[in-house]
Enzyme design. Structure first.
Site, short mmCIF file in Angstrom:
data_model
loop_
_atom_site.label_atom_id
_atom_site.label_comp_id
_atom_site.label_asym_id
_atom_site.label_seq_id
_atom_site.Cartn_x
_atom_site.Cartn_y
_atom_site.Cartn_z
N SER A 1 0.81 -1.23 0.00
CA SER A 1 0.00 0.00 0.00
C SER A 1 0.84 1.27 0.00
O SER A 1 1.74 1.44 0.83
CB SER A 1 -0.93 0.01 1.21
OG SER A 1 -1.61 1.26 1.24
N LYS B 1 -13.43 -4.85 3.38
CA LYS B 1 -14.35 -3.75 3.06
C LYS B 1 -15.82 -4.10 3.32
O LYS B 1 -16.65 -3.21 3.50
CB LYS B 1 -14.17 -3.32 1.60
CG LYS B 1 -12.87 -2.60 1.34
CD LYS B 1 -12.71 -2.21 -0.11
CE LYS B 1 -11.37 -1.53 -0.34
NZ LYS B 1 -11.16 -1.17 -1.75
N ASN C 1 -14.84 1.79 2.82
CA ASN C 1 -13.38 1.91 2.81
C ASN C 1 -12.87 3.09 3.63
O ASN C 1 -11.66 3.32 3.68
CB ASN C 1 -12.84 1.99 1.36
CG ASN C 1 -13.17 3.30 0.69
OD1 ASN C 1 -14.31 3.74 0.72
ND2 ASN C 1 -12.18 3.93 0.10
N ALA D 1 -16.08 -10.02 -7.54
CA ALA D 1 -17.36 -9.69 -6.88
C ALA D 1 -17.16 -9.37 -5.41
O ALA D 1 -18.02 -9.68 -4.58
CB ALA D 1 -18.35 -10.84 -7.07
N GLY D 2 -16.03 -8.74 -5.07
CA GLY D 2 -15.75 -8.35 -3.67
C GLY D 2 -16.20 -6.91 -3.42
O GLY D 2 -16.99 -6.34 -4.19
N THR E 1 -15.79 -17.39 -7.38
CA THR E 1 -16.88 -18.00 -6.62
C THR E 1 -18.18 -17.52 -7.24
O THR E 1 -18.66 -16.40 -6.97
CB THR E 1 -16.80 -17.58 -5.13
OG1 THR E 1 -15.45 -17.75 -4.68
CG2 THR E 1 -17.74 -18.38 -4.26
N LYS F 1 -21.29 -15.77 -5.46
CA LYS F 1 -21.18 -14.37 -5.02
C LYS F 1 -21.64 -13.43 -6.15
O LYS F 1 -22.36 -12.46 -5.92
CB LYS F 1 -19.74 -14.04 -4.63
CG LYS F 1 -19.48 -14.29 -3.15
CD LYS F 1 -18.01 -14.29 -2.80
CE LYS F 1 -17.39 -12.93 -2.71
NZ LYS F 1 -15.95 -13.03 -2.34
N VAL G 1 -7.83 -2.14 -11.18
CA VAL G 1 -7.85 -1.34 -9.92
C VAL G 1 -6.50 -1.41 -9.23
O VAL G 1 -6.22 -0.64 -8.33
CB VAL G 1 -8.96 -1.79 -8.93
CG1 VAL G 1 -10.33 -1.62 -9.53
CG2 VAL G 1 -8.74 -3.19 -8.43
P1 ATR Z 1 -11.83 -6.17 -2.19
O1 ATR Z 1 -12.42 -5.60 -0.98
O2 ATR Z 1 -10.54 -5.48 -2.57
O3 ATR Z 1 -12.77 -6.27 -3.34
P2 ATR Z 1 -12.35 -8.90 -1.61
O4 ATR Z 1 -13.69 -8.50 -1.12
O5 ATR Z 1 -11.54 -9.89 -0.82
O6 ATR Z 1 -11.41 -7.65 -1.78
O7 ATR Z 1 -12.54 -9.44 -3.11
C1 ATR Z 1 -11.48 -9.98 -3.84
C2 ATR Z 1 -12.00 -10.40 -5.22
O8 ATR Z 1 -10.88 -10.94 -5.94
C3 ATR Z 1 -13.03 -11.51 -5.16
O9 ATR Z 1 -13.91 -11.36 -6.24
C4 ATR Z 1 -12.18 -12.77 -5.31
O10 ATR Z 1 -12.88 -13.89 -5.81
P3 ATR Z 1 -13.70 -14.87 -4.81
O11 ATR Z 1 -14.98 -14.18 -4.53
O12 ATR Z 1 -13.84 -16.13 -5.56
O13 ATR Z 1 -12.82 -15.01 -3.58
C5 ATR Z 1 -11.19 -12.28 -6.33
N1 ATR Z 1 -9.97 -13.07 -6.32
C6 ATR Z 1 -8.99 -13.05 -5.39
N2 ATR Z 1 -8.01 -13.94 -5.72
C7 ATR Z 1 -8.40 -14.52 -6.88
C8 ATR Z 1 -7.81 -15.50 -7.73
N3 ATR Z 1 -6.63 -16.05 -7.45
N4 ATR Z 1 -8.48 -15.84 -8.86
C9 ATR Z 1 -9.67 -15.26 -9.16
N5 ATR Z 1 -10.28 -14.33 -8.39
C10 ATR Z 1 -9.65 -13.96 -7.26
#
Ligand code: ATR
Length: 271
Positions: free
Chosen positions: A14, A65, A86, A126-127, A151, A154, A210
Site C-alpha cells: 500500500s 471492506k 473503505n 465480486a468483492g 466464486t 457471489k 484497480v
Molecule cells: P476487495 O475488498 O478489494 O474487493 P475482496 O472482497 O476480498 O477484496 O474481493 C477480492 C475479489 O478478488 C473476489 O472477487 C475474489 O474472488 P472470490 O470471490 O472467488 O474469492 C477475487 N480473487 C482473489 N483472488 C483470486 C484469484 N486467485 N483468482 C480469481 N479471483 C480472485
C-alpha cells in the site's frame, strides 16, 4: 496532530501512507498516516481505537471492506447501497462508515474520457471493490454489465436488471473484441497472474485495472501488447484518497492539491 491508518491484509504494497502524508505536507494539514497489517481477529480492536480517540480515521482495504460493516454504528447511504466501506471515522459521536471507491472509479472514467455506453462492460471480481465499481457504473448510466467471479454464487447474488453473472468458463462467449474489461480482483498484484486468458484480449478493448502496484499488471501488459487502451489503478487510488481526506477534515483539500504532481510522484515511486 491527527492520526490515520490504512488496514488490510496484505498491506505491504500500500502506498496510502506515502500519498496521504504527501498531501498533508503540501496542504499544511497537521496529521500523519500509517499502514497496519491486521488479521480478522484484530479488526474490531483497531476500529475501537477511533471510538476511544486514539485514531482519527481508518481506510479499509482488501479483504475487509464488507466484513467491517458489522462493527459500525452507521454508514452513508452510498456505502449502504454498495455494501462496502473503505473509510471510517467518528460522525456525531457515532462510528461511521463511508465509501469513496465508487467516487474514485467514477472520476477515473470521466478523467480518461471513457464512454461506457458504446461498449459491452465486463467486470471481473465480486468483492467490496467490485460492488463500489458496479455502483459507479450504474451512476454513470451503464445499461448492461457482465460480471465474472471465481466464486460464482457471489456474482449470482449480485444479479439485477443490469448485472448478469457468469462463470469464467463462459468468458470466450461473453467477452467481445471491443469490450471494456475492468479487473477488480487482486490477481496480478502479488504474483505474475492474469485474471482472464490473454487470448481474449484485443486491440479495440479498454482494460481497466484497480491495481496500482505494480503499475502494469500482466493483464495490462497483455493489453499493451495487443494495442488496447489501458488504465491502471492510480487515478482511482488518488481520487478515493483525496475524497477520504475531504470527509475527514470537512474541507475540499482535493481542490487545493496538484493531482498531476501527486500522480507523477507515485509513478516514480512505483517504477
Ligand atoms: P476487495 O475488498 O478489494 O474487493 P475482496 O472482497 O476480498 O477484496 O474481493 C477480492 C475479489 O478478488 C473476489 O472477487 C475474489 O474472488 P472470490 O470471490 O472467488 O474469492 C477475487 N480473487 C482473489 N483472488 C483470486 C484469484 N486467485 N483468482 C480469481 N479471483 C480472485
Amino acid at each position: 496532530m491527527k492520526n490515520f491508518v490504512v488496514i488490510g491484509s496484505p498491506i505491504k504494497h500500500s502506498l496510502s501512507p506515502y500519498l496521504h502524508n504527501y498531501v498533508y505536507n503540501s496542504a499544511n494539514i497537521n496529521a500523519k498516516y500509517a499502514k497496519k497489517e491486521v488479521s480478522i481477529n484484530e479488526l474490531s480492536n483497531v476500529i475501537e481505537l477511533i471510538r476511544s480517540e486514539n485514531l482519527d480515521g481508518i481506510n479499509i482495504t482488501i479483504p475487509y471492506k464488507e466484513v467491517i460493516l458489522k462493527y459500525l454504528d452507521e454508514v452513508s447511504p452510498q456505502a449502504n447501497l454498495i455494501g462496502s466501506v473503505n473509510v471510517v471515522y467518528m460522525k456525531n459521536n457515532l462510528l461511521f462508515g463511508n465509501n469513496t471507491d465508487w467516487y474514485g472509479f467514477k472520476e477515473t472514467i470521466i478523467k480518461n474520457n471513457i464512454s461506457i455506453n458504446d461498449k459491452e462492460i465486463i467486470v471481473l471480481g465480486a468483492g467490496g471493490t467490485s460492488k463500489a465499481i458496479l455502483f459507479a457504473l450504474k451512476i454513470l448510466g451503464a445499461k448492461r454489465i457482465n460480471l465474472f467471479n471465481r466464486t460464482f454464487t457471489k456474482a449470482k447474488n449480485m444479479q439485477d436488471e443490469i448485472i448478469t453473472a457468469y462463470e469464467y468458463t463462459d468468458s470466450e462467449q461473453i467477452i467481445k473484441s471491443n469490450s471494456i474489461i475492468i479487473n477488480t480482483t487482486s490477481v496480478g498484484m502479488l504474483k505474475n497472474d492474469i485474471p482472464i486468458n490473454s487470448s481474449l484480449i484485443s486491440k479495440n478493448q479498454i482494460l481497466i485495472d484497480v491495481i496500482y502496484s505494480p503499475l502494469l499488471t500482466p493483464f495490462l501488459k497483455a493489453g499493451i501488447e495487443k494495442g488496447a487502451q489501458i488504465i491502471n489503478g492510480l487515478d482511482m487510488f488518488i481520487f478515493q484518497a483525496l475524497e477520504s481526506i475531504d470527509l475527514w477534515f470537512g474541507e475540499t483539500y482535493s481542490n487545493k492539491v496538484n493531482f498531476k504532481q501527486i500522480k507523477t510522484n507515485l509513478e516514480r515511486k512505483l517504477c
